[in-house]
Design a protein around this motif. Structure first.
Motif, PDB file in Angstrom:
ATOM      1  N   ARG A 133      61.173 -21.720-134.068  1.00  0.00           N
ATOM      2  CA  ARG A 133      61.806 -20.750-132.577  1.00  0.00           C
ATOM      3  C   ARG A 133      60.832 -20.047-132.024  1.00  0.00           C
ATOM      4  NH1 ARG A 133      65.577 -19.605-137.575  1.00  0.00           N
ATOM      5  NH2 ARG A 133      65.342 -18.240-136.485  1.00  0.00           N
ATOM      6  N   GLY A 134      60.263 -19.572-132.410  1.00  0.00           N
ATOM      7  CA  GLY A 134      59.353 -18.400-132.475  1.00  0.00           C
ATOM      8  C   GLY A 134      58.440 -19.066-131.204  1.00  0.00           C
ATOM      9  N   ASP A 135      57.813 -19.865-131.723  1.00  0.00           N
ATOM     10  CA  ASP A 135      57.130 -20.835-130.702  1.00  0.00           C
ATOM     11  C   ASP A 135      57.390 -21.554-129.475  1.00  0.00           C
ATOM     12  OD1 ASP A 135      55.100 -20.048-132.770  1.00  0.00           O
ATOM     13  OD2 ASP A 135      55.375 -22.025-133.497  1.00  0.00           O
ATOM     14  N   LEU A 136      58.878 -22.065-129.981  1.00  0.00           N
ATOM     15  CA  LEU A 136      59.491 -22.794-128.714  1.00  0.00           C
ATOM     16  C   LEU A 136      59.723 -22.130-128.100  1.00  0.00           C
ATOM     17  CD1 LEU A 136      61.027 -25.649-127.459  1.00  0.00           C
ATOM     18  CD2 LEU A 136      63.128 -25.107-128.864  1.00  0.00           C
ATOM     19  N   ILE A 137      60.332 -20.404-127.978  1.00  0.00           N
ATOM     20  CA  ILE A 137      60.654 -19.508-126.982  1.00  0.00           C
ATOM     21  C   ILE A 137      59.526 -19.323-125.989  1.00  0.00           C
ATOM     22  CG2 ILE A 137      61.461 -17.410-126.163  1.00  0.00           C
ATOM     23  CD1 ILE A 137      63.437 -18.353-128.523  1.00  0.00           C
ATOM     24  N   ALA A 138      58.280 -19.199-126.903  1.00  0.00           N
ATOM     25  CA  ALA A 138      56.846 -18.475-126.200  1.00  0.00           C
ATOM     26  C   ALA A 138      56.507 -20.024-125.441  1.00  0.00           C
ATOM     27  CB  ALA A 138      55.960 -18.405-127.195  1.00  0.00           C
ATOM     28  N   TYR A 139      56.687 -21.315-125.734  1.00  0.00           N
ATOM     29  CA  TYR A 139      57.056 -22.256-124.739  1.00  0.00           C
ATOM     30  C   TYR A 139      57.650 -22.228-123.218  1.00  0.00           C
ATOM     31  CZ  TYR A 139      56.197 -26.601-122.466  1.00  0.00           C
ATOM     32  OH  TYR A 139      55.856 -27.926-122.111  1.00  0.00           O
ATOM     33  N   LEU A 140      58.465 -21.928-124.108  1.00  0.00           N
ATOM     34  CA  LEU A 140      59.475 -21.971-122.509  1.00  0.00           C
ATOM     35  C   LEU A 140      59.815 -20.334-121.435  1.00  0.00           C
ATOM     36  CD1 LEU A 140      62.845 -22.637-124.887  1.00  0.00           C
ATOM     37  CD2 LEU A 140      61.708 -24.026-123.012  1.00  0.00           C
ATOM     38  N   LYS A 141      58.926 -19.258-122.118  1.00  0.00           N
ATOM     39  CA  LYS A 141      59.031 -18.362-121.554  1.00  0.00           C
ATOM     40  C   LYS A 141      57.602 -18.539-120.351  1.00  0.00           C
ATOM     41  CE  LYS A 141      58.626 -14.292-123.239  1.00  0.00           C
ATOM     42  NZ  LYS A 141      58.770 -13.538-124.495  1.00  0.00           N
ATOM     43  N   GLN A 142      56.564 -19.137-121.078  1.00  0.00           N
ATOM     44  CA  GLN A 142      55.487 -19.980-120.440  1.00  0.00           C
ATOM     45  C   GLN A 142      56.002 -21.357-119.266  1.00  0.00           C
ATOM     46  OE1 GLN A 142      51.730 -20.546-122.696  1.00  0.00           O
ATOM     47  NE2 GLN A 142      51.778 -22.753-121.993  1.00  0.00           N
ATOM     48  N   ALA A 143      56.363 -21.647-119.654  1.00  0.00           N
ATOM     49  CA  ALA A 143      56.447 -23.124-119.309  1.00  0.00           C
ATOM     50  C   ALA A 143      57.959 -23.812-118.484  1.00  0.00           C
ATOM     51  CB  ALA A 143      56.642 -24.592-120.401  1.00  0.00           C
ATOM     52  N   THR A 144      58.367 -22.805-117.793  1.00  0.00           N
ATOM     53  CA  THR A 144      59.882 -22.571-117.567  1.00  0.00           C
ATOM     54  C   THR A 144      59.499 -21.215-116.031  1.00  0.00           C
ATOM     55  OG1 THR A 144      61.118 -21.442-118.158  1.00  0.00           O
ATOM     56  CG2 THR A 144      61.085 -23.740-118.404  1.00  0.00           C
ATOM     57  N   GLN A 145      58.328 -20.303-115.547  1.00  0.00           N
ATOM     58  CA  GLN A 145      58.614 -19.167-114.769  1.00  0.00           C
ATOM     59  C   GLN A 145      58.522 -19.957-114.084  1.00  0.00           C
ATOM     60  OE1 GLN A 145      55.224 -17.089-115.276  1.00  0.00           O
ATOM     61  NE2 GLN A 145      55.691 -16.834-117.651  1.00  0.00           N
TER      62      GLN A 145
END
Length: 125
Positions: free
Chosen positions: A113-125
């Motif tokens: 879950r943490g890894d997915l959120i890290a990706y979403l934060k990075q990829a969806t800015q």
């Protein structure tokens, strides 16, 4: 018995740093986890699928993407998608927002879950 305080302090500092290092979020791993979300969600702005676009998800109020037919539960949830709410939602969507239309059991693994959120934060800015 002689105790080398310097070694004790350095050892304690190294030990205390381990949990933080072990729990660091990994956006690259999150990108792989996101593949299971791609059937229903896009990262591009304005591209809704079965689920709404996740573009700029972090910091956005839940249930507000124009043109997507949210459940009343999501529209009226009062949530803002911060890291804490995303973590809870990705664990058990129907627990955080009873009545949500999202048909997903959740991600039980805290690290994933943490890894997915890290990706979403990075990829969806």
């Amino acid at each position: 018995m002689k105790v080398d305080i310097k070694k004790v302090v350095i050892g304690a500092m190294a030990f205390l740093a381990l949990p933080a290092a072990a729990s660091a979020q990994d956006a690259k791993k999150g990108e792989i986890i996101f593949r299971q979300c791609m059937a229903c969600h896009a990262l591009e702005a304005g591209k809704n699928k079965i689920g709404p676009s996740l573009h700029a998800i972090v910091g956005r109020q839940a249930g507000t993407i124009e043109g997507f037919a949210y459940s009343d539960a999501m529209k009226n949830s009062g949530l803002t998608w911060d890291e804490s709410n995303l973590t809870q939602y990705l664990l058990a969507p129907k627990s955080l927002v009873p009545g949500t239309k999202m048909a997903f059991a959740g991600i039980k693994d805290e690290v994933k879950r943490g890894d997915l959120i890290a990706y979403l934060k990075q990829a969806t800015q």
